[in-house]
Design an enzyme around this catalytic site. Structure first.
Site, mmCIF file in Angstrom:
data_model
loop_
_atom_site.group_PDB
_atom_site.id
_atom_site.type_symbol
_atom_site.label_atom_id
_atom_site.label_comp_id
_atom_site.label_asym_id
_atom_site.label_seq_id
_atom_site.Cartn_x
_atom_site.Cartn_y
_atom_site.Cartn_z
ATOM 1 C CB SER A 1 -0.918 -0.041 1.241
ATOM 2 O OG SER A 1 -0.029 -0.154 2.286
ATOM 3 C CB THR B 1 -1.294 6.030 4.111
ATOM 4 O OG1 THR B 1 -2.107 5.628 2.974
ATOM 5 C CG2 THR B 1 -0.292 7.131 4.173
ATOM 6 C CB THR C 1 -0.487 6.235 0.275
ATOM 7 O OG1 THR C 1 -1.413 5.115 0.586
ATOM 8 C CG2 THR C 1 -1.281 7.470 -0.440
ATOM 9 N NE ARG D 1 -9.046 7.460 -3.481
ATOM 10 C CZ ARG D 1 -8.261 7.057 -2.673
ATOM 11 N NH1 ARG D 1 -6.959 7.218 -2.741
ATOM 12 N NH2 ARG D 1 -8.773 7.059 -1.323
ATOM 13 C CB THR E 1 -3.284 5.609 7.735
ATOM 14 O OG1 THR E 1 -3.415 4.569 6.961
ATOM 15 C CG2 THR E 1 -3.686 5.267 9.244
ATOM 16 N N GLY E 2 -6.186 5.362 6.194
ATOM 17 C CA GLY E 2 -7.547 4.966 6.154
ATOM 18 C C GLY E 2 -8.273 5.197 4.901
HETATM 19 C C1 SD4 Z 1 -5.928 6.858 0.666
HETATM 20 N N1 SD4 Z 1 -5.689 7.351 2.828
HETATM 21 O O1 SD4 Z 1 -5.614 7.040 -0.460
HETATM 22 C C2 SD4 Z 1 -5.109 6.641 1.834
HETATM 23 C C3 SD4 Z 1 -4.989 5.340 2.084
HETATM 24 C C4 SD4 Z 1 -4.549 4.783 3.478
HETATM 25 O O2 SD4 Z 1 -4.578 3.293 4.973
HETATM 26 O O3 SD4 Z 1 -4.217 5.546 4.148
HETATM 27 N N2 SD4 Z 1 -4.836 3.633 3.859
HETATM 28 O O4 SD4 Z 1 -7.242 7.021 0.702
#
Ligand code: SD4
Length: 304
Positions: free
Chosen positions: A57, A154, A172, A182, A205-206
């Site tokens: 990721s 991330t 990320t 995107r 993150t998320g």
């Molecule tokens: C995103 N926030 O591109 C990032 C991905 C991420 O844990 O953090 N995932 O949406």
């Protein structure tokens, strides 16, 4: 003081997302000790995660988008001078965090995207690498949709230097199987990262869509400005988002934060998440508090 006390007088202090952030923090500390530069430390620390081929990721080893291409997002901020740089949907570069830093340091701009970001990277001497074998397995990739939300982890890293300087970075490959083009929260200053030299820093993150609609990291910093500890600020930001969002706590979002006093903290939805805290003599992985619907009154969206 031990990091579990959520405060340390040791500087520099590095806090980053997830257990893999520990190796990144360790490198950041090493780099700081040899260069004395907090920005170098953040950049090189995040570079460790970007180079980790087993990380699906972050970096070029990340899960590709819906047409089989890995598109990378990254940002960096320096509290001194309130400088920032970011790149989004960047293809073929091993270290997007380093390109983000060049955007900050070498252009009058803050953000470059897509082909423009790639051309800038080439001009700056970054090597363009072919996608790893299998990355473009369209048959497999097309069987998924962005809704599968696979592989979103991330690295966000925030740091506090001995002189009180605050810096942060974020990198990320974003959501696996996302639509081409995107852009998530990670390269959006105030979304996936925010640094304020007067207050501290926060990173996320998320699921970026659930962070960037609320200026999540900016909100965490603003809550700290109002006097909350970093952990309280992360918790209150998630509660506020959950109160407003039709999805309630089903958000898949997590925040880390530090303030100028060396306090740090984190919070996430669900069962929380793990984050890494490092300073001289100690480097640990901690678990943040988790938030669910029992933690706040009515959630699920503002009503008229
Ligand atoms: C995103 N926030 O591109 C990032 C991905 C991420 O844990 O953090 N995932 O949406």
């Amino acid at each position: 003081m031990s990091p579990t006390a959520q405060q340390t007088s040791n500087r520099p202090l590095f806090v980053s997302t997830w257990p893999f952030g520990k190796a990144a923090n360790d490198e950041a500390l090493k780099v700081f000790e040899s260069t004395g530069s907090l920005l170098d430390a953040i950049e090189k620390g995040i570079g460790v995660t970007e180079s980790d081929a087993s990380n699906s990721s972050v970096g070029l080893g990340g899960i590709p988008n819906s047409v089989g291409v890995v598109q990378l997002d990254a940002s960096i901020m320096d509290g001194v001078g309130h400088r920032g740089g970011s790149v989004a949907a960047l293809e073929g570069v091993r270290h997007p965090i380093s390109v983000a830093r060049r955007v900050m340091e070498k252009t009058p701009h803050v953000m470059l995207v897509g082909e423009g970001a790639r051309q800038f990277a080439i001009k700056e001497g970054f090597e363009i690498v072919a996608p790893p074998a299998g990355a473009g397995n369209l048959k497999e990739v097309k069987a998924k949709t962005p809704a599968d939300l696979e592989g979103h982890d991330t690295i966000a890293m925030i740091g506090l230097g001995p002189d009180g300087r605050v810096c942060g970075g974020c990198s990320t490959s974003g959501l696996g199987h996302k639509l081409p083009g995107r852009v998530g929260d990670s390269p959006i200053l105030g979304g996936g990262l925010y640094v304020d030299q007067e207050v501290g820093a926060a990173g996320a993150t998320g699921l970026g869509e659930n962070v960037m609609r609320y200026c999540g990291s900016y909100q965490v910093v603003e809550f700290m400005r109002q006097g909350m500890t970093p952990e309280q600020a992360c918790v209150e930001t998630i509660k506020r988002i959950a109160r407003m969002d039709p999805k309630g706590f089903d958000l898949a979002i997590n925040f880390i934060a530090i303030d100028k006093q060396g306090r740090f903290g984190a919070a996430g939805t669900g069962s929380g998440f793990q984050y890494s805290v490092t300073h001289k003599g100690q480097s640990v992985v901690l678990r943040s508090p988790g938030l669910t619907s029992k933690d706040v009154g009515p959630v699920g969206g503002n009503r008229h």
